[in-house]
Write an enzyme that holds these catalytic residues in place. Structure first.
Site, PDB file in Angstrom:
ATOM      1  N   VAL A  43       0.827  -1.204   0.000  1.00  0.00           N
ATOM      2  CA  VAL A  43       0.000   0.000   0.000  1.00  0.00           C
ATOM      3  C   VAL A  43       0.865   1.259   0.000  1.00  0.00           C
ATOM      4  CG1 VAL A  43      -1.694   1.336   1.319  1.00  0.00           C
ATOM      5  CG2 VAL A  43      -1.934  -1.154   1.112  1.00  0.00           C
ATOM      6  N   LYS A  89      14.831  -1.484   0.943  1.00  0.00           N
ATOM      7  CA  LYS A  89      13.667  -0.883   0.286  1.00  0.00           C
ATOM      8  C   LYS A  89      13.911   0.585  -0.022  1.00  0.00           C
ATOM      9  CE  LYS A  89      10.148  -3.951   2.299  1.00  0.00           C
ATOM     10  NZ  LYS A  89       8.930  -4.017   3.147  1.00  0.00           N
ATOM     11  N   THR A 108      -0.849  -4.802   9.276  1.00  0.00           N
ATOM     12  CA  THR A 108      -1.549  -5.182  10.508  1.00  0.00           C
ATOM     13  C   THR A 108      -1.903  -6.672  10.430  1.00  0.00           C
ATOM     14  OG1 THR A 108      -3.626  -4.409   9.511  1.00  0.00           O
ATOM     15  CG2 THR A 108      -2.488  -2.899  10.998  1.00  0.00           C
ATOM     16  N   THR A 126      -5.107  -1.047   7.877  1.00  0.00           N
ATOM     17  CA  THR A 126      -6.414  -1.600   8.228  1.00  0.00           C
ATOM     18  C   THR A 126      -6.487  -1.847   9.729  1.00  0.00           C
ATOM     19  OG1 THR A 126      -6.577  -2.651   6.060  1.00  0.00           O
ATOM     20  CG2 THR A 126      -8.036  -3.476   7.781  1.00  0.00           C
ATOM     21  N   GLY A 160     -38.524 -11.985   5.751  1.00  0.00           N
ATOM     22  CA  GLY A 160     -39.620 -12.949   5.859  1.00  0.00           C
ATOM     23  C   GLY A 160     -40.364 -12.993   4.545  1.00  0.00           C
ATOM     24  N   CYS A 201     -41.271 -15.997   0.047  1.00  0.00           N
ATOM     25  CA  CYS A 201     -40.197 -16.462  -0.841  1.00  0.00           C
ATOM     26  C   CYS A 201     -38.885 -16.756  -0.129  1.00  0.00           C
ATOM     27  CB  CYS A 201     -39.962 -15.443  -1.956  1.00  0.00           C
ATOM     28  SG  CYS A 201     -41.371 -15.197  -3.042  1.00  0.00           S
TER      29      CYS A 201
END
Length: 439
Positions: free
Chosen positions: A12, A36, A87, A125, A266, A269
């Site tokens: 990300v 990195k 995370t 997240t 409900g 159907c």
């Protein structure tokens, strides 16, 4: 254009940093991993993602993107920090906040040296309440400053999909963020204002919840499609074709109509057809855990409403609606009728306002009370007006929405205990004598 620090050169973080730099912002990517950092500064992508190597090479060459391990310098030389660290799950399945905690403490220690206003914006997240319960306290403790006053705070979840991340960044299906202060909200709005997507500026907790809801919904869709595919195959059918046809229905199947939290389903159907499909699968020895859970969850929603009414301690209850949905007198497998029977069984004095069901009884229709599976003397419980129902009840239970009933019900808010299964007023939340089933 803004000066931005992006913490975490993972999936990300690196996509966000590259796209922000592409949009003209001055971006510094921050990570504890020197490899990195070196890759970014050399114009190379540290991950495999379509179009990213070319984009990074271009924005690094332009001078708009660089990387560093010096977190303090990155904070002090920027207007905002975006936290994009992982995370992973903890052993008990809860969200792992180790990386988030470490970065919040690092940024917090650097904030006093900034000399101006700096916003700290989480993109990782995190479950609802993490910003308020973990991130903000850590930032304040490490900095000695007050969030929302001395520095900004926001939560801005991402919805990037691997292999299409750059395209998703440019053409998002959803933009949502929360901000503790106006300056952070304005910054996030400015960063997204040119994108062709509705911007949802909400409270921080709602933004946290939307991220998890989105991911859980995607997982449910995959699981449901697989379950239908397994059942279809057992019947000698092509599950992918079945789902493709279903998805072509934008009026009902792919609409938001059934994604509104509230009471149980409900009618004639849905309950019987879910049962029938489960039975069809079972006879072919195909597991249907999602369909099983649908019925379990539906029954639990009726029990939830029953428990709410029991907890109120009220014994004179006025129910608004008893048919399975407004606009009909059909009571077949109505969850409201089931709830009514349970309440009467507990000794509750129940009256009912349902104009369509009452009309059927008044006309002595042969279908009056059609589908009613419980002997609750419904005809004698029906009242002619919503005002009478409210006046003669110690608790109003709103099951269905009827246009003529909304103004009196809204007028009764705060004056009469009310349990609302249909949300009579947009944005109304549980407080005082009012309680909503899902809000």
């Amino acid at each position: 254009m803004a000066r931005l620090a992006v913490f975490g050169i993972g999936y990300v973080g690196v996509v966000s940093a590259a796209c922000l730099a592409r949009d003209g912002h001055e971006v510094v990517a921050v990570d504890v991993d020197p490899a990195k950092v070196a890759a970014i500064n050399a114009g190379r992508s540290p991950i495999v993602e379509k179009g990213l190597p070319e984009l990074i090479a271009r924005v690094v060459a332009s001078g708009r993107l660089r990387a560093t391990t010096d977190a303090a310098a990155a904070v002090q030389d920027s207007d905002a920090s975006f936290v994009c660290v992982g995370t992973p799950s903890d052993p008990d399945g809860s969200v792992g906040l180790g990386h988030v905690r470490a970065v919040c403490e690092t940024i917090g220690r650097a904030l006093p040296g900034h000399g101006g206003f700096h916003s700290v914006i989480l993109r990782s997240t995190i479950v609802p309440g993490t910003m308020a319960g973990t991130c903000i306290p850590l930032l304040e403790q490490a900095s000695g400053l007050k969030a929302g006053r001395d520095f900004g705070v926001g939560y801005y979840p991402e919805f990037l999909r691997e292999s299409t991340a750059i395209r998703d960044y440019q053409d998002p299906g959803l933009i949502v963020f929360g901000a503790l202060d106006a300056a952070t909200g304005a910054l996030l709005t400015q960063l997204n204002q040119d994108l062709d997507c509705e911007i949802n500026l909400v409270d921080v907790g709602t933004a946290e919840m939307v991220k998890y809801t989105s991911n859980a919904w995607r997982a449910v869709k995959v699981g449901f499609a697989n379950e239908i595919g397994n059942i279809a195959k057992a019947a000698g059918l092509d599950g992918q074709r079945v789902m493709a046809i279903l998805c072509s229905d934008r009026k009902v199947s792919m609409s938001p109509d059934f994604l509104r939290p509230g009471f149980a389903f409900g009618g004639s159907c849905l309950p019987k057809d879910v049962r029938a499909l489960r039975s069809f699968a079972a006879r072919r020895q195909v597991a249907s855990p999602l369909l099983d859970a649908v019925l379990v969850g539906n029954a639990a929603q009726i029990a939830r409403a029953e428990a709410m009414i029991e907890a109120s301690g009220k014994t004179r209850v006025g129910m608004v609606g008893i048919s399975f949905k407004p606009g009909t007198d059909d009571i077949r497998e109505s969850p409201l009728a089931e709830l009514a029977a349970r309440l009467i069984g507990r000794g509750v004095q129940l009256s009912v306002y349902d104009p369509f069901v009452r009309e059927a009884f008044a006309n002595d229709s042969t279908a009056a009370g059609r589908g009613l599976e419980h002997d609750i003397a419904l005809g004698s419980r029906l009242v002619p007006s919503i005002d009478e129902l409210i006046a003669d009840s110690d608790l109003v239970l709103v099951g269905n929405r009827y246009d003529e009933a909304i103004p009196p019900l809204q007028a009764a808010l705060g004056n009469r205990p009310m349990i609302d299964l249909a949300r009579i007023k947009p944005g109304q939340k549980s407080e005082g004598s009012y309680e909503g089933i899902c809000w």
